[in-house]
Each structure stands twice: as structure tokens, then as C-alpha cells.
Design an enzyme around this catalytic site. Sequence first.
Site, short mmCIF file in Angstrom:
data_model
loop_
_atom_site.label_atom_id
_atom_site.label_comp_id
_atom_site.label_asym_id
_atom_site.label_seq_id
_atom_site.Cartn_x
_atom_site.Cartn_y
_atom_site.Cartn_z
N SER A 18 0.88 -1.10 0.20
CA SER A 18 -0.03 0.02 -0.21
C SER A 18 0.69 1.50 -0.17
CB SER A 18 -0.90 -0.18 1.55
OG SER A 18 -1.76 1.11 1.11
N ASP A 76 -10.15 -4.49 -5.59
CA ASP A 76 -9.62 -3.25 -4.13
C ASP A 76 -10.13 -2.19 -4.16
OD1 ASP A 76 -8.02 -1.82 -2.72
OD2 ASP A 76 -6.18 -3.14 -3.20
N HIS A 82 -8.10 -5.50 -0.87
CA HIS A 82 -6.73 -4.31 -0.88
C HIS A 82 -5.82 -5.31 0.69
CE1 HIS A 82 -3.73 -1.46 -0.55
NE2 HIS A 82 -3.94 -1.54 0.21
#
Length: 269
Positions: free
Chosen positions: A93, A217, A246
Site C-alpha cells: 500500500s 481492491d 486490498h
Amino acid sequence: MIRTRDGVGLFHRSLGAGSPVVFLASWSLPGDSWFGQMMAMRDAGRRAVAYDRRGHGRSEDPGQGFDYDTLADDLADVLAALDLSAVTLVAMSGAAGEAVRYLTRHGTGRIARLALVGPTTPLLAQRLDNPAGIPAEVLAALREELRRDFPLWLARNVRAFGGPDASDATLEWVCRLASQASLPGLLDFHRNLAETDFRAELAALRLPVLVIQGEADATCPIELTGRPTAALVPGARLVEIPGAPHGLIVSHPERLSAALLDFVSPAAG
């Protein structure tokens, strides 16, 4: 603790022995979030290392330094303190920007390959030359939600992060890990991860790169992040997991570990 060049103590953990794999955790999460993948690497004869970003987990919070240059320097200090080389760097991320900025700022001398898991790169924010990005007012409203009641925001959004198959207990654990982070630091880091443009830096990378992301996601939509990231990096490989959210670390931990192990030690040798 590892002490950075500006005096911040960073908590780190190391499992196993062998060629090193260094894990960088998502925005708000500490290194403990990588336990599943770290144990998989240890069991495969690798050394797995993770540290808590400044203001996260058990690391110290200096109240500043959540820009990508400083975070990249922190990574450089960790690698130097542990004297690691031929590293496989795995970033999730918002940590994708830390890894990319490290490579463009400090070079590839210690890094053999890079894996990006659900990255926020190349650019989340909407601009004239990035019309599909997230509008500034939406990002500002999100940060105001975080500022007003971060625990409530976590409770409302953790299911989308983990997907339908993650257990309630696991999602509660994720919330506990995230709640350790400094809120001022999280707000600063979020602004930087949303607004920093990595398009030119991604195009300049010259090392093996894997991008792995869930097709579902909702946090960092793949068409805005993973797909353009892989397209910008020469020779990058993109792995898309159908139906995955995610938080692959909790939704598809075995699938993620297998993909990372294959990247570190491909079957073809």
C-alpha cells in the site's frame, strides 16, 4: 531499536536466516502485520525482517518526518544497521512509495528485487494529467474523518480491507495494530501517499519488480494503482487476484506468500 540518522528509534524484528526479505507495512500498520509472510519466508530458508515505521507500532514518534524522502532515509538506515544486501523488498500500500523513493534516492546497491502489494503508486490524487485520480475534496474529507474519530473509521472500513472471508477476530487484530499509530503522523503520511507523484520514478526503475493486487481492491482501485504501476516499470510483472480486496495479508495470506516465494525463488531457478 535501530536509531535513524535523525535520532528516531525504530523497532524491528528478524526471523530465520538466509538471503533477506525486508517487509514494509501498509499505512497505519506495523511490521507485525506481515507475520504470515515472514514465517513463510523463514520456513523457506530466508531471513525475514520487518520494522515499524516512525510513528507506527512500537517505534518512536518524533512528530515529523512522514514525507517520502525521510521515510526512504529511515529504510536506508535500517538496511545499513543490519548490513543487509541482495534484499528482496516487499512493500504494501502506502509503503510502495517508501520503496520506490528509496531506490531512486539511494540506488539498488542493497536491493535485488521489489514486490509491491496493493500499491498506492503511481498517483492517487486527481490532477489535470491524472483525471481518473481521487478529487482533492474527497481526500480532504477522508482525512477529516480520520481526525474526528479514527477508531470509528477503522471499525467502518476494516471489513472492506479484509474482505468477506477474513474472520472477525482477524479484523479486530488489524484494528488493534492500526490503533497503535500516531494520528498526526497518519494524517501527514496519508497526505503524502495521496499526493506524491511517482510516475517518473517508476519509469526509472531497473530491477525485477512484481506487482500483486486484488481485482476487487476498493481502497486503492487496481485500475488507478497496480495496473498503471506495472505498466510504468520496464519488465514488471502484474499478478491480479480475482475477487480479492486490498488487505491480501488477511484475505489471501497463503496466496500472497506463495506469490512472494515464487518471486524470491522462481521454480525455473
